[in-house]
Design an enzyme around this catalytic site. Structure first.
Site, PDB file in Angstrom:
ATOM      1  N   ASP A 206       0.806  -1.213   0.000  1.00 23.88           N
ATOM      2  CA  ASP A 206       0.000   0.000   0.000  1.00 23.88           C
ATOM      3  C   ASP A 206       0.843   1.268   0.000  1.00 23.88           C
ATOM      4  O   ASP A 206       0.599   2.196  -0.753  1.00 23.88           O
ATOM      5  CB  ASP A 206      -0.975   0.000   1.194  1.00 23.88           C
ATOM      6  CG  ASP A 206      -0.311  -0.439   2.499  1.00 23.88           C
ATOM      7  OD1 ASP A 206       0.943  -0.444   2.579  1.00 23.88           O
ATOM      8  OD2 ASP A 206      -1.033  -0.775   3.448  1.00 23.88           O
TER       9      ASP A 206
ATOM     10  N   ASP B 149       7.255   3.854   3.314  1.00 20.70           N
ATOM     11  CA  ASP B 149       7.611   4.884   4.299  1.00 20.70           C
ATOM     12  C   ASP B 149       9.111   4.805   4.569  1.00 20.70           C
ATOM     13  O   ASP B 149       9.908   5.473   3.902  1.00 20.70           O
ATOM     14  CB  ASP B 149       6.751   4.677   5.552  1.00 20.70           C
ATOM     15  CG  ASP B 149       6.986   5.741   6.616  1.00 20.70           C
ATOM     16  OD1 ASP B 149       7.718   6.709   6.351  1.00 20.70           O
ATOM     17  OD2 ASP B 149       6.425   5.610   7.716  1.00 20.70           O
TER      18      ASP B 149
HETATM   19  P1  5GP Z   1       7.861   0.964   5.896  1.00 14.43           P
HETATM   20  O1  5GP Z   1       8.328  -0.412   6.276  1.00 14.43           O
HETATM   21  O2  5GP Z   1       8.171   1.372   4.479  1.00 14.43           O
HETATM   22  O3  5GP Z   1       8.292   1.996   6.897  1.00 14.43           O
HETATM   23  O4  5GP Z   1       6.325   0.995   6.082  1.00 14.43           O
HETATM   24  C1  5GP Z   1       5.508   0.288   5.258  1.00 14.43           C
HETATM   25  C2  5GP Z   1       4.285  -0.231   5.981  1.00 14.43           C
HETATM   26  O5  5GP Z   1       3.943   0.576   7.107  1.00 14.43           O
HETATM   27  C3  5GP Z   1       3.134  -0.160   5.043  1.00 14.43           C
HETATM   28  O6  5GP Z   1       2.969  -1.403   4.427  1.00 14.43           O
HETATM   29  C4  5GP Z   1       1.966   0.159   5.957  1.00 14.43           C
HETATM   30  O7  5GP Z   1       1.414  -1.036   6.427  1.00 14.43           O
HETATM   31  C5  5GP Z   1       2.569   0.888   7.122  1.00 14.43           C
HETATM   32  N1  5GP Z   1       2.446   2.355   6.980  1.00 14.43           N
HETATM   33  C6  5GP Z   1       3.432   3.239   6.698  1.00 14.43           C
HETATM   34  N2  5GP Z   1       2.945   4.486   6.626  1.00 14.43           N
HETATM   35  C7  5GP Z   1       1.616   4.393   6.855  1.00 14.43           C
HETATM   36  C8  5GP Z   1       0.541   5.360   6.887  1.00 14.43           C
HETATM   37  O8  5GP Z   1       0.672   6.575   6.690  1.00 14.43           O
HETATM   38  N3  5GP Z   1      -0.703   4.852   7.149  1.00 14.43           N
HETATM   39  C9  5GP Z   1      -0.950   3.538   7.382  1.00 14.43           C
HETATM   40  N4  5GP Z   1      -2.213   3.177   7.630  1.00 14.43           N
HETATM   41  N5  5GP Z   1       0.040   2.605   7.344  1.00 14.43           N
HETATM   42  C10 5GP Z   1       1.307   3.033   7.088  1.00 14.43           C
HETATM   43 MG    MG Z   2       1.690  -2.832   5.171  1.00 13.71          MG
END
Ligand code: 5GP
Ligand code: MG
Length: 177
Positions: free
Chosen positions: A99, A102
Protein backbone atom coordinates in the site's frame (compact mmCIF):
# COMPACT_ATOMS: atom_id res chain seq x y z
CA UNK A 1 -10.91 17.17 10.88
CA UNK A 2 -9.37 15.11 8.11
CA UNK A 3 -8.24 15.89 4.60
CA UNK A 4 -9.04 13.74 1.56
CA UNK A 5 -5.86 13.29 -0.46
CA UNK A 6 -7.07 10.99 -3.25
CA UNK A 7 -10.69 10.46 -4.21
CA UNK A 8 -11.93 7.12 -5.57
CA UNK A 9 -11.88 8.53 -9.12
CA UNK A 10 -8.33 9.80 -8.75
CA UNK A 11 -7.20 6.43 -7.37
CA UNK A 12 -8.72 4.67 -10.37
CA UNK A 13 -6.59 6.77 -12.72
CA UNK A 14 -3.43 6.29 -10.60
CA UNK A 15 -3.88 2.50 -10.64
CA UNK A 16 -4.64 2.38 -14.39
CA UNK A 17 -1.43 4.32 -15.12
CA UNK A 18 0.59 1.98 -12.90
CA UNK A 19 -0.82 -1.09 -14.66
CA UNK A 20 0.14 0.40 -18.04
CA UNK A 21 3.74 1.00 -16.88
CA UNK A 22 4.05 -2.47 -15.36
CA UNK A 23 2.60 -4.23 -18.42
CA UNK A 24 5.10 -2.44 -20.68
CA UNK A 25 7.99 -3.78 -18.59
CA UNK A 26 6.84 -7.40 -18.47
CA UNK A 27 6.07 -8.30 -22.12
CA UNK A 28 5.38 -12.05 -22.56
CA UNK A 29 6.35 -12.64 -18.98
CA UNK A 30 4.71 -14.65 -16.29
CA UNK A 31 4.16 -12.44 -13.29
CA UNK A 32 3.35 -13.31 -9.69
CA UNK A 33 1.63 -10.40 -7.97
CA UNK A 34 2.46 -10.82 -4.31
CA UNK A 35 0.33 -8.64 -2.07
CA UNK A 36 1.34 -7.67 1.45
CA UNK A 37 -1.69 -8.12 3.70
CA UNK A 38 -3.75 -6.60 4.82
CA UNK A 39 -3.22 -3.12 3.39
CA UNK A 40 -2.69 -4.21 -0.24
CA UNK A 41 -6.20 -5.61 -0.66
CA UNK A 42 -8.20 -2.99 -2.63
CA UNK A 43 -5.09 -1.84 -4.50
CA UNK A 44 -4.12 -5.37 -5.56
CA UNK A 45 -7.68 -6.15 -6.65
CA UNK A 46 -7.89 -2.99 -8.78
CA UNK A 47 -4.34 -3.36 -10.13
CA UNK A 48 -4.91 -6.96 -11.20
CA UNK A 49 -8.14 -6.01 -12.99
CA UNK A 50 -6.34 -3.20 -14.80
CA UNK A 51 -3.49 -5.58 -15.71
CA UNK A 52 -5.98 -8.03 -17.23
CA UNK A 53 -6.18 -5.65 -20.23
CA UNK A 54 -2.60 -6.47 -21.18
CA UNK A 55 -2.57 -10.27 -21.64
CA UNK A 56 0.04 -11.08 -19.04
CA UNK A 57 0.17 -14.50 -17.45
CA UNK A 58 -0.74 -13.40 -13.93
CA UNK A 59 -0.87 -15.27 -10.66
CA UNK A 60 -1.75 -13.74 -7.30
CA UNK A 61 -0.53 -14.65 -3.85
CA UNK A 62 -0.09 -12.96 -0.48
CA UNK A 63 2.25 -12.54 2.45
CA UNK A 64 1.06 -11.47 5.86
CA UNK A 65 3.49 -8.74 6.90
CA UNK A 66 3.40 -6.25 9.73
CA UNK A 67 5.63 -3.63 11.30
CA UNK A 68 3.18 -0.94 12.49
CA UNK A 69 1.32 -0.58 15.77
CA UNK A 70 -0.99 2.47 15.83
CA UNK A 71 0.71 5.24 13.85
CA UNK A 72 4.31 4.19 14.58
CA UNK A 73 6.55 1.56 13.03
CA UNK A 74 7.81 -0.88 15.64
CA UNK A 75 10.89 -1.41 13.44
CA UNK A 76 10.57 -5.19 13.29
CA UNK A 77 9.04 -6.85 10.23
CA UNK A 78 7.26 -10.18 10.57
CA UNK A 79 6.60 -12.22 7.39
CA UNK A 80 4.14 -15.12 7.10
CA UNK A 81 3.30 -16.75 3.71
CA UNK A 82 -0.41 -17.33 3.26
CA UNK A 83 0.06 -20.33 0.93
CA UNK A 84 1.07 -23.63 2.48
CA UNK A 85 3.75 -24.30 -0.14
CA UNK A 86 6.93 -22.41 0.80
CA UNK A 87 8.32 -22.84 -2.74
CA UNK A 88 5.48 -20.75 -4.22
CA UNK A 89 7.88 -18.08 -5.53
CA UNK A 90 10.73 -20.31 -6.75
CA UNK A 91 11.81 -19.40 -10.35
CA UNK A 92 8.96 -16.86 -10.55
CA UNK A 93 9.08 -13.21 -11.56
CA UNK A 94 7.59 -11.59 -8.49
CA UNK A 95 6.08 -8.11 -8.19
CA UNK A 96 5.61 -7.26 -4.52
CA UNK A 97 2.53 -5.05 -4.08
CA UNK A 98 2.19 -2.89 -1.00
CA UNK A 99 0.00 0.00 0.00
CA UNK A 100 2.60 2.56 1.07
CA UNK A 101 6.35 3.08 1.21
CA UNK A 102 7.61 4.88 4.30
CA UNK A 103 10.97 3.81 5.72
CA UNK A 104 11.39 0.99 3.15
CA UNK A 105 12.11 -1.52 5.88
CA UNK A 106 9.12 -3.72 4.99
CA UNK A 107 9.99 -3.98 1.29
CA UNK A 108 13.67 -4.50 2.01
CA UNK A 109 12.97 -7.45 4.31
CA UNK A 110 10.35 -8.96 2.02
CA UNK A 111 12.53 -8.68 -1.10
CA UNK A 112 15.50 -10.30 0.63
CA UNK A 113 13.22 -13.08 1.90
CA UNK A 114 11.88 -13.74 -1.62
CA UNK A 115 15.36 -13.90 -3.14
CA UNK A 116 16.37 -16.36 -0.45
CA UNK A 117 13.29 -18.47 -1.35
CA UNK A 118 14.50 -18.66 -4.97
CA UNK A 119 12.47 -16.07 -6.88
CA UNK A 120 13.84 -15.51 -10.43
CA UNK A 121 13.37 -11.73 -10.11
CA UNK A 122 11.80 -9.44 -7.55
CA UNK A 123 10.38 -5.95 -8.18
CA UNK A 124 8.22 -3.76 -6.01
CA UNK A 125 5.13 -1.64 -6.55
CA UNK A 126 3.50 0.64 -4.00
CA UNK A 127 0.44 2.81 -4.35
CA UNK A 128 1.84 5.64 -2.25
CA UNK A 129 5.24 6.95 -1.35
CA UNK A 130 5.79 9.45 1.46
CA UNK A 131 7.63 12.61 0.52
CA UNK A 132 10.89 13.00 2.31
CA UNK A 133 11.22 9.22 2.77
CA UNK A 134 14.80 8.14 2.44
CA UNK A 135 15.80 6.08 -0.60
CA UNK A 136 18.92 4.88 1.19
CA UNK A 137 17.33 1.53 2.05
CA UNK A 138 15.80 1.02 -1.40
CA UNK A 139 13.54 2.74 -3.93
CA UNK A 140 10.35 1.03 -5.09
CA UNK A 141 10.35 0.11 -8.79
CA UNK A 142 6.85 1.54 -9.27
CA UNK A 143 4.79 4.00 -7.22
CA UNK A 144 1.45 5.60 -7.94
CA UNK A 145 1.67 8.90 -6.07
CA UNK A 146 3.83 10.84 -3.65
CA UNK A 147 2.03 12.12 -0.54
CA UNK A 148 2.99 14.43 2.33
CA UNK A 149 4.72 12.89 5.33
CA UNK A 150 1.52 12.25 7.30
CA UNK A 151 -0.33 9.18 8.53
CA UNK A 152 -2.99 8.23 5.98
CA UNK A 153 -5.92 5.81 6.02
CA UNK A 154 -8.47 4.36 3.60
CA UNK A 155 -8.34 2.15 0.46
CA UNK A 156 -6.86 -0.67 2.56
CA UNK A 157 -4.76 1.46 4.91
CA UNK A 158 -5.81 1.22 8.54
CA UNK A 159 -5.43 2.86 11.91
CA UNK A 160 -5.65 -0.02 14.39
CA UNK A 161 -7.81 -1.99 11.88
CA UNK A 162 -10.21 0.91 11.23
CA UNK A 163 -10.83 2.85 7.97
CA UNK A 164 -9.66 0.14 5.53
CA UNK A 165 -13.07 0.14 3.84
CA UNK A 166 -12.97 3.79 2.73
CA UNK A 167 -12.88 4.11 -1.10
CA UNK A 168 -10.61 7.17 -0.83
CA UNK A 169 -7.38 8.09 0.99
CA UNK A 170 -7.30 10.71 3.70
CA UNK A 171 -4.93 12.04 6.34
CA UNK A 172 -5.95 10.73 9.76
CA UNK A 173 -7.24 13.65 11.84
CA UNK A 174 -5.92 14.26 15.36
CA UNK A 175 -9.49 13.78 16.67
CA UNK A 176 -9.69 10.34 15.00
CA UNK A 177 -6.75 8.74 16.82
P1 5GP B 1 7.86 0.96 5.90
O1 5GP B 1 8.33 -0.41 6.28
O2 5GP B 1 8.17 1.37 4.48
O3 5GP B 1 8.29 2.00 6.90
O4 5GP B 1 6.32 0.99 6.08
C1 5GP B 1 5.51 0.29 5.26
C2 5GP B 1 4.28 -0.23 5.98
O5 5GP B 1 3.94 0.58 7.11
C3 5GP B 1 3.13 -0.16 5.04
O6 5GP B 1 2.97 -1.40 4.43
C4 5GP B 1 1.97 0.16 5.96
O7 5GP B 1 1.41 -1.04 6.43
C5 5GP B 1 2.57 0.89 7.12
N1 5GP B 1 2.45 2.36 6.98
C6 5GP B 1 3.43 3.24 6.70
N2 5GP B 1 2.94 4.49 6.63
C7 5GP B 1 1.62 4.39 6.85
C8 5GP B 1 0.54 5.36 6.89
O8 5GP B 1 0.67 6.57 6.69
N3 5GP B 1 -0.70 4.85 7.15
C9 5GP B 1 -0.95 3.54 7.38
N4 5GP B 1 -2.21 3.18 7.63
N5 5GP B 1 0.04 2.61 7.34
C10 5GP B 1 1.31 3.03 7.09
MG1 MG C 1 1.69 -2.83 5.17
Amino acid sequence: MSEVLYSANELEKVVADLAKAIAADFPDRQLLLLGLLKGCQPFLADLSRQLSRYQLDLAIDYLQVSSYIGTASCGRVTIKPVTVDESFCRQRHVLVVDDIFDTGLTLKEVMAWLKEKGAASVKSCVLLRKSGCSDEVLTPDYWGAIIPDAFVVGYGLDYNEQYRELPYIKILGADEQ
